[in-house]
Design a protein around this motif. Structure first.
Motif, short mmCIF file in Angstrom:
data_model
loop_
_atom_site.label_atom_id
_atom_site.label_comp_id
_atom_site.label_asym_id
_atom_site.label_seq_id
_atom_site.Cartn_x
_atom_site.Cartn_y
_atom_site.Cartn_z
N LEU A 147 46.80 33.44 35.58
CA LEU A 147 47.22 33.00 36.91
C LEU A 147 48.44 33.79 37.40
O LEU A 147 48.55 34.10 38.59
CB LEU A 147 47.54 31.50 36.89
CG LEU A 147 46.36 30.56 36.62
CD1 LEU A 147 46.84 29.11 36.57
CD2 LEU A 147 45.28 30.72 37.68
N LYS A 148 49.31 34.14 36.49
CA LYS A 148 50.48 34.93 36.88
C LYS A 148 50.06 36.34 37.27
O LYS A 148 50.52 36.88 38.29
CB LYS A 148 51.48 34.99 35.72
CG LYS A 148 52.72 35.82 36.06
CD LYS A 148 53.70 35.87 34.89
CE LYS A 148 54.92 36.70 35.26
NZ LYS A 148 55.88 36.80 34.12
N LEU A 149 49.19 36.94 36.49
CA LEU A 149 48.75 38.31 36.76
C LEU A 149 47.93 38.39 38.04
O LEU A 149 48.12 39.29 38.87
CB LEU A 149 47.93 38.84 35.59
CG LEU A 149 47.41 40.27 35.70
CD1 LEU A 149 48.56 41.26 35.72
CD2 LEU A 149 46.47 40.59 34.54
N GLY A 150 46.99 37.44 38.21
CA GLY A 150 46.08 37.52 39.34
C GLY A 150 46.60 36.91 40.62
O GLY A 150 46.30 37.41 41.72
N LEU A 151 47.37 35.81 40.51
CA LEU A 151 47.79 35.08 41.71
C LEU A 151 49.30 35.00 41.87
O LEU A 151 49.78 34.43 42.86
CB LEU A 151 47.21 33.66 41.67
CG LEU A 151 45.68 33.56 41.54
CD1 LEU A 151 45.26 32.11 41.42
CD2 LEU A 151 45.00 34.22 42.73
N GLY A 152 50.04 35.53 40.90
CA GLY A 152 51.50 35.49 40.99
C GLY A 152 52.09 34.12 40.72
O GLY A 152 53.26 33.87 41.07
N VAL A 153 51.35 33.24 40.08
CA VAL A 153 51.85 31.90 39.77
C VAL A 153 52.86 32.00 38.62
O VAL A 153 52.55 32.59 37.59
CB VAL A 153 50.69 30.96 39.37
CG1 VAL A 153 51.21 29.59 38.98
CG2 VAL A 153 49.68 30.86 40.50
N PRO A 154 54.05 31.42 38.77
CA PRO A 154 55.01 31.45 37.65
C PRO A 154 54.42 30.81 36.40
O PRO A 154 53.60 29.88 36.50
CB PRO A 154 56.19 30.62 38.19
CG PRO A 154 56.04 30.65 39.68
CD PRO A 154 54.57 30.72 39.95
N VAL A 161 49.47 23.56 35.58
CA VAL A 161 48.12 23.53 36.15
C VAL A 161 47.06 23.48 35.06
O VAL A 161 46.11 22.68 35.12
CB VAL A 161 47.90 24.77 37.05
CG1 VAL A 161 46.42 24.88 37.44
CG2 VAL A 161 48.76 24.69 38.30
N SER A 162 47.22 24.32 34.03
CA SER A 162 46.22 24.37 32.96
C SER A 162 46.16 23.06 32.18
O SER A 162 45.12 22.73 31.59
CB SER A 162 46.54 25.53 32.00
OG SER A 162 47.75 25.30 31.31
N SER A 163 47.26 22.30 32.18
CA SER A 163 47.27 21.02 31.48
C SER A 163 46.64 19.91 32.31
O SER A 163 45.79 19.15 31.84
CB SER A 163 48.71 20.64 31.12
OG SER A 163 49.30 21.60 30.27
N LEU A 164 47.04 19.83 33.57
CA LEU A 164 46.62 18.71 34.40
C LEU A 164 45.16 18.80 34.82
O LEU A 164 44.50 17.77 35.00
CB LEU A 164 47.51 18.62 35.65
CG LEU A 164 48.99 18.33 35.39
CD1 LEU A 164 49.75 18.28 36.72
CD2 LEU A 164 49.17 17.01 34.65
#
Length: 552
Positions: A147-154, A161-164
């Protein structure tokens, strides 16, 4: 079978056990967390159960594990270590998978009667629960990287997100998970397989580079390096317990479905390890390709999202390659972490209910397990992957190999352990030293060796120490105790036959006098009150012990 809401006031005689049972609300939602899985609920074909079980091995951690051990020890040592671990995992997994599918019990229920006792298996439940949140955290970390690499999500937000996102999917147990795994498997196979095939065809020299790779130490074949690599891979030995959480829903084995039944049990049970071993080798292949062909590749070679991104970029524009890499990571994370959250909730609920005589419901421990995993992710456990897995492997090996040894040696060779697994309170001793002591000794000594406490010469061989002790100690202790601590009673007090004409658990239904509901024969036993039969969950939550049969 209980398929509707359990009413806490359905019987005036209901006690604390009935209140605990009522909190389950629905056995469909709770997915038979603490009990035998009844035939009336097991309506899936063998192929569907197998596909669902194999969907749980879609994790990308294998690619990281293969990359890490290969980067450290070289290709040849890594592959040999992978194969050693796969052989051990397969052999020990066969009897466990068979027992789960044949008797429709999860591994905790099997463990209770195969050497550990009613409370003794709480120890192994904690070991298994640790497996689920360690690998939940690992997969969540990989998704956050994507998610960080593709969407810039910290990263911190990616961890959250991956947990919930998996929690709603775990609520409905096997019914929802089977659909999820079956529907997503074809796309997952396509996204993983096509770029690898293309990369090998487009760059055939990458195969030679892979085979010649010597790793960080630059040496040749080394037995200690092979064992160190195998030790990391053996941390996955507890995966058989997650496979079993699906295999317990196999249909009854009959002459008509025997071949399909056995195929499903072997492929989706111990057979998972062959798929896992292949993924580990692919992970190392992609890592070596990154190191050899991408500037700065060494620093990201163990991250699956970068591994697949580099392969996709050989086939398509960067934007599309990035999109597919993120999609692969998300699908993989969902497929495995719904299983991690589900299986972890079973393990924690089992232990909590036995110790406290209170049943809080499975969802409480779904949240508990996910929370622990989230804390580990935020602590950046990905950077310490080899150390965590190498340490954990010793405990996982001790548990799985001990149970397998009890089934193979103590049950079928020495005939000191009962053939039919028993899990019900009152039928078992609190603790059976055969398994309980074996795990403590084997796991303890192998951990001491892992940290160098037995000398630097034995340090690489801590997994082998765990395997050998876990094979030898159960029969030694069983012979010494003459098998006397397996069964507290030889009969459960009911006249109904336990098995049908094909040796499957009986589908006959019996009323529970404590909660007023109806359950199948293997889940029932006579009540010590003399008023009738009681289900296993009501006995488990019986704080006064009035339903618990006396020793005999």
């Amino acid at each position: 079978m209980a398929t509707s809401q359990l009413e806490p006031q359905v019987d005036e005689r209901a006690t604390a056990s009935a209140v605990g049972t009522a909190k389950a609300k629905s056995e469909t939602l709770e997915d038979y967390t603490l009990r035998f899985a009844p035939r009336s609920y097991r309506r899936w074909a063998p192929g569907v159960v197998a596909t669902s079980a194999l969907g749980g091995i879609a994790y990308l951690a294998d690619f990281s594990i293969g990359a890490n051990i290969g980067i450290q020890h070289g290709t040849t040592n890594a592959i040999l270590g992978i194969l050693v671990a796969a052989a051990i995992i397969f052999v020990t997994g066969v009897p466990l998978a068979y027992y789960a599918a044949r008797y429709n019990l999860d591994l905790d229920l099997i463990t209770r009667g195969k050497g550990f006792g009613y409370y003794g298996s709480v120890l192994t439940n904690v070991i298994f629960a640790s497996f689920t949140f360690i690998f939940f955290a690992l997969e969540g970390s990989i998704m956050a990287q994507g998610l960080k690499l593709g969407l810039g999500v910290p990263l911190w937000a990616g961890y959250l997100v991956s947990s919930l996102m998996v929690i709603p999917l775990v609520v409905y147990g096997m019914k929802a998970l089977s659909k999820l795994q079956v529907w997503t498997t074809p796309l997952w196979l396509l996204l993983m397989g096509v770029p690898l095939v293309y990369l090998v065809q487009a760059h055939p020299g990458s195969v030679d580079t892979f085979l010649d790779y010597k790793g960080a130490h630059g040496g040749g074949v080394s037995f200690s390096a092979v064992m160190l690599a195998a030790g990391v891979c053996l941390s996955l030995i507890a995966q058989i317990a997650e496979q079993i959480d699906y295999l317990r829903f196999m249909p009854a084995k009959t002459p008509e479905n025997s071949r399909r039944w056995w195929t499903a049990v072997i492929v989706a049970g111990p057979g998972w390890v062959f798929f896992g071993a292949l993924k580990q080798m692919v992970g190392l292949f992609l890592a070596v390709y990154l190191i050899a062909n991408v500037a700065g590749g060494a620093s990201i070679a163990n991250e699956p999202v970068h591994q697949f991104l580099s392969a996709y970029e050989q086939m398509m524009p960067h934007w599309l390659a990035m999109t597919l890499a993120v999609v692969l990571v998300v699908i993989s994370q969902i497929k495995i972490n719904v299983t991690n959250a589900y299986s972890g909730s079973l393990a924690w609920t089992n232990s909590f209910t036995r110790v406290t005589k209170h049943y809080p419901g499975r969802m409480v421990f779904v949240l508990f397990n996910v929370t622990i995993a989230l804390v580990m992710m935020e602590a950046n456990m990905f950077d310490f992957l080899n150390d965590i897995l190498g340490f954990y492997a010793n405990l996982a090996i001790a548990w799985i190999v001990t149970v397998a040894s009890d089934i193979i040696v103590n049950t079928y060779l020495l005939k000191l352990s009962p053939k039919t697994p028993e899990f019900r309170r009152g039928m078992l001793y609190a603790i059976n030293p055969v398994g309980f002591v074996s795990v403590i000794v084997a796991g303890g000594l192998s951990i001491v060796a892992f940290f160098g406490g037995l000398g630097s010469g034995l340090q690489p061989y801590s997994p082998i120490i765990a395997v050998v002790l876990s094979v030898v100690l159960p029969p030694v202790i069983a012979v010494a105790t003459k098998g006397r601590y397996y069964l507290r009673r030889n009969t459960d007090g009911l006249a109904h036959e336990m098995f049908d004409e094909h040796g499957n658990p009986s589908a006959a239904e019996i009323d529970c006098e404590a909660c007023g509901d109806v359950f199948e024969r293997p889940d029932m036993l006579a009540s010590a009150t003399g008023d009738g039969a009681v289900c296993s969950l009501c006995v488990a939550t019986d704080r006064d012990g009035k339903h618990v049969l006396p020793a005999r």
